[in-house]
Design a protein around this motif. Structure first.
Motif, PDB file in Angstrom:
ATOM      1  N   PHE A   1       0.847  -1.191   0.000  1.00 26.92           N
ATOM      2  CA  PHE A   1       0.000   0.000   0.000  1.00 26.92           C
ATOM      3  C   PHE A   1       0.887   1.248   0.000  1.00 26.92           C
ATOM      4  O   PHE A   1       0.736   2.136  -0.840  1.00 26.92           O
ATOM      5  N   VAL A   2       1.821   1.269   0.925  1.00 28.62           N
ATOM      6  CA  VAL A   2       2.732   2.416   1.035  1.00 28.62           C
ATOM      7  C   VAL A   2       3.619   2.518  -0.211  1.00 28.62           C
ATOM      8  O   VAL A   2       3.828   3.604  -0.754  1.00 28.62           O
ATOM      9  N   GLY A   3       4.117   1.381  -0.696  1.00 32.94           N
ATOM     10  CA  GLY A   3       4.953   1.380  -1.902  1.00 32.94           C
ATOM     11  C   GLY A   3       4.199   1.941  -3.093  1.00 32.94           C
ATOM     12  O   GLY A   3       4.735   2.743  -3.867  1.00 32.94           O
ATOM     13  N   ASN A   4       2.951   1.540  -3.221  1.00 35.41           N
ATOM     14  CA  ASN A   4       2.123   2.029  -4.317  1.00 35.41           C
ATOM     15  C   ASN A   4       1.908   3.535  -4.198  1.00 35.41           C
ATOM     16  O   ASN A   4       1.998   4.261  -5.199  1.00 35.41           O
ATOM     17  N   VAL A   5       1.657   3.999  -2.980  1.00 33.84           N
ATOM     18  CA  VAL A   5       1.453   5.440  -2.769  1.00 33.84           C
ATOM     19  C   VAL A   5       2.709   6.217  -3.157  1.00 33.84           C
ATOM     20  O   VAL A   5       2.648   7.211  -3.883  1.00 33.84           O
ATOM     21  N   VAL A   6       3.869   5.751  -2.709  1.00 30.97           N
ATOM     22  CA  VAL A   6       5.123   6.449  -3.025  1.00 30.97           C
ATOM     23  C   VAL A   6       5.366   6.460  -4.543  1.00 30.97           C
ATOM     24  O   VAL A   6       5.620   7.503  -5.148  1.00 30.97           O
ATOM     25  N   LEU A   7       5.256   5.300  -5.147  1.00 28.18           N
ATOM     26  CA  LEU A   7       5.540   5.157  -6.586  1.00 28.18           C
ATOM     27  C   LEU A   7       4.603   6.013  -7.429  1.00 28.18           C
ATOM     28  O   LEU A   7       5.040   6.761  -8.308  1.00 28.18           O
ATOM     29  N   LYS A   8       3.314   5.909  -7.160  1.00 33.03           N
ATOM     30  CA  LYS A   8       2.325   6.608  -7.976  1.00 33.03           C
ATOM     31  C   LYS A   8       2.322   8.110  -7.692  1.00 33.03           C
ATOM     32  O   LYS A   8       2.103   8.912  -8.587  1.00 33.03           O
ATOM     33  N   PHE A   9       2.552   8.460  -6.434  1.00 31.15           N
ATOM     34  CA  PHE A   9       2.563   9.877  -6.102  1.00 31.15           C
ATOM     35  C   PHE A   9       3.765  10.553  -6.764  1.00 31.15           C
ATOM     36  O   PHE A   9       3.673  11.677  -7.264  1.00 31.15           O
ATOM     37  N   MET A  10       4.898   9.846  -6.776  1.00 32.65           N
ATOM     38  CA  MET A  10       6.099  10.363  -7.434  1.00 32.65           C
ATOM     39  C   MET A  10       5.801  10.645  -8.903  1.00 32.65           C
ATOM     40  O   MET A  10       6.178  11.683  -9.444  1.00 32.65           O
ATOM     41  N   GLU A  11       5.109   9.727  -9.522  1.00 31.57           N
ATOM     42  CA  GLU A  11       4.761   9.860 -10.935  1.00 31.57           C
ATOM     43  C   GLU A  11       3.828  11.068 -11.143  1.00 31.57           C
ATOM     44  O   GLU A  11       4.109  11.938 -11.972  1.00 31.57           O
ATOM     45  N   GLY A  12       2.754  11.103 -10.364  1.00 32.81           N
ATOM     46  CA  GLY A  12       1.757  12.156 -10.545  1.00 32.81           C
ATOM     47  C   GLY A  12       2.286  13.530 -10.174  1.00 32.81           C
ATOM     48  O   GLY A  12       2.048  14.522 -10.869  1.00 32.81           O
TER      49      GLY A  12
END
Lengths: 329, 329
Positions: B228-239
């Motif tokens: 969950f946290v990994g997805n948030v970091v990865l996707k937030f970085m992208e967006g």
């Protein structure tokens, strides 16, 4: 007239920058500022400063909670600290709000342990504003509840709704749940369950899951999450933003040509930086506490202390705490 | 010679861009590419394309898992889909690896359900590389385990260590735990417990908690967290990255002067953008699976498919799966 207490001894640049922020704010606010801290130190620091003494009081507090102190033990043992004295002023209604740049964990613990929760609120939450494409989004919770229950998240949604409606003038604020996909069945056990509860809550304008990639798009006015996720989003935004700007700086400083480019685009870069100027945005209220407690960044300098005091006066005028309480009564 | 299967029907731009990526890659790799998908469609699409037919095979798969399909049900019911056929090729050792841009959840489920876990690994994890100041950091887990247990995180740390050592040439990689503070007692119940386990694990060079603000600094070579946290970091970085660059674009397009600035700093901006050029970085392996399964972004175009195939060949040469297995035996 409202009265706002300021924890003068809390924060990386306390007491000097906190005091300077207070002096700046005192010139613009209607409220009386109650400076809480070591009176001798405060008087010494203010000796050569001109200020309207009718708008500034001092409440002596000999002790101080440091950034390294354990939150709950510090609140329990350091009864004479500026933070605990300030929180007691809120509890006893001797002030209408408290601003602190001190130990976050201690302030959060103290908010609950000393000031107490609004009846019906399970857990207070720290709710800062983050910049987005469309303006501003409230990110709740960013501080207190590392292992949240689904019901906490629906309460955060209600409190965030009141904040955005009453303090930011947004009608029927849209509430999103930070998640790993847009579909209802996506997420961890917390968000799956919270989705169901939020969907059924008619006090909240729930628009569904918001993926982290879409956070900057600003589709939601209120984003709910547990404090771990909120902390990751908030801090990563800060760190990543600083990194991008530092890379830009390096590129602009490379040679004569790039320095010329920097001069020509300076205003544009400033426009962007302004969006991320946390100092001017003030602090974050601890929502759900039965009194107004506003946390500002530990590294706040005078500008941010100033902005947070002005914001706190606004919260008092907007009756933020009372209006949240009315949603839980 | 190694053999790499490609799920030709998976991804937003399948099959055209996936096929073009395969053709591009086939010119540079030693491996044979096994294109898995609707054979008639593939032959039709490749009709007018020149390629070395000795390096390309086709395995027919009439069905296709869509982005909307429910992961586990799709894997169980769509036996003839390109993804399931591809995963079975891995399981039966008919190929040395599979690349897919298809439904992430399905690929993760299929990796475990069809290919199976390495003995001793509780949960496989998706591990992409993210750019940082100092180079690259492996972020593990970003996909599979939304409700992780502390022991999963220590296993992620071990698998990530092997990856960075064997595939990125980093000696004794530093492992950090994403958390809300640097002190051991900080965090949620998962990270507090994981910290204790990681500290005691002598197979891992654990450097402690890493706050989200410090992720871009690149202090750690491997960052462990739940999905969950990994997805948030990865996707937030992208967006967030896309947002900052779009704001820059707006400012540079404002008028004649700013357009001149853009021309002068163009190369510098490109340098920065390159750091975030996910397409050139390839995909993310599903570590802990008893065979090589590599996920690439759903919106991959030919360049990213190409990069992921080259990366997969490298994983095969580096014996990534075998070396992870040896750490758990």
């Amino acid at each position: 007239m409202p009265r706002i207490a300021v924890d003068v001894m809390g924060g990386d640049y306390a007491p000097d920058e906190v005091l300077q922020g207070c002096i700046l704010a005192s010139k613009e606010i209607k409220s009386t500022l109650v400076l809480v801290g070591n009176e001798a130190v405060i008087r010494q620091k203010l000796k050569d400063t001109t200020y309207d003494s009718s708008k500034i009081e001092i409440v002596d507090a000999q002790d101080c909670i440091t950034m390294e102190d354990h939150p709950v033990s510090a609140i329990r043992s350091k009864k004479e600290s500026s933070m605990v004295v300030g929180l007691n002023l809120v509890k006893d209604k001797k002030v209408d709000g408290l601003v602190s740049a001190g130990n976050s964990g201690a302030l959060l613990a103290g908010g609950t342990l000393i000031v107490g929760r609004i009846k019906g609120v399970e857990r207070p939450a720290l709710a800062p504003i983050i910049p987005t494409k469309t303006g501003n989004t409230l990110l709740i919770d960013c501080g207190a509840n590392m292992d949240a229950k689904p019901s906490y998240l629906t309460q955060f949604a209600r409190m965030g709704t009141v904040y955005m409606e009453e303090c930011m003038g947004i009608k029927n604020p849209k509430v999103g749940l930070i998640n790993v996909g847009t579909e209802e069945e996506k997420g961890n056990s917390l968000t799956k369950e919270a989705f169901k509860l939020l969907k059924e809550d008619d006090k909240v304008n729930f628009i569904g899951n918001i993926e982290a990639r879409e956070i900057p798009a600003g589709h939601a006015d209120v984003l709910v999450c547990d404090a771990f996720v909120g902390n990751v989003v908030l801090k990563f935004m800060e760190g990543f933003g600083m990194w991008v700007f530092s890379m830009l700086k390096t590129e602009f400083k490379r040679n004569f040509i790039t320095k010329l480019a920097a001069a020509l685009i300076m205003k544009g870069i400033k426009n962007i930086k302004q969006k991320f100027d946390y100092a001017s945005k003030g602090g974050a209220p601890l929502l759900g506490v039965n009194g107004l407690v506003v946390k500002t960044h530990g590294n706040s300098k005078r500008e941010q202390i100033y902005a947070t005091i002005l914001q706190t006066e606004q919260f008092i005028e907007d009756q933020l705490v009372e209006k949240i309480a009315s949603k839980f009564s």
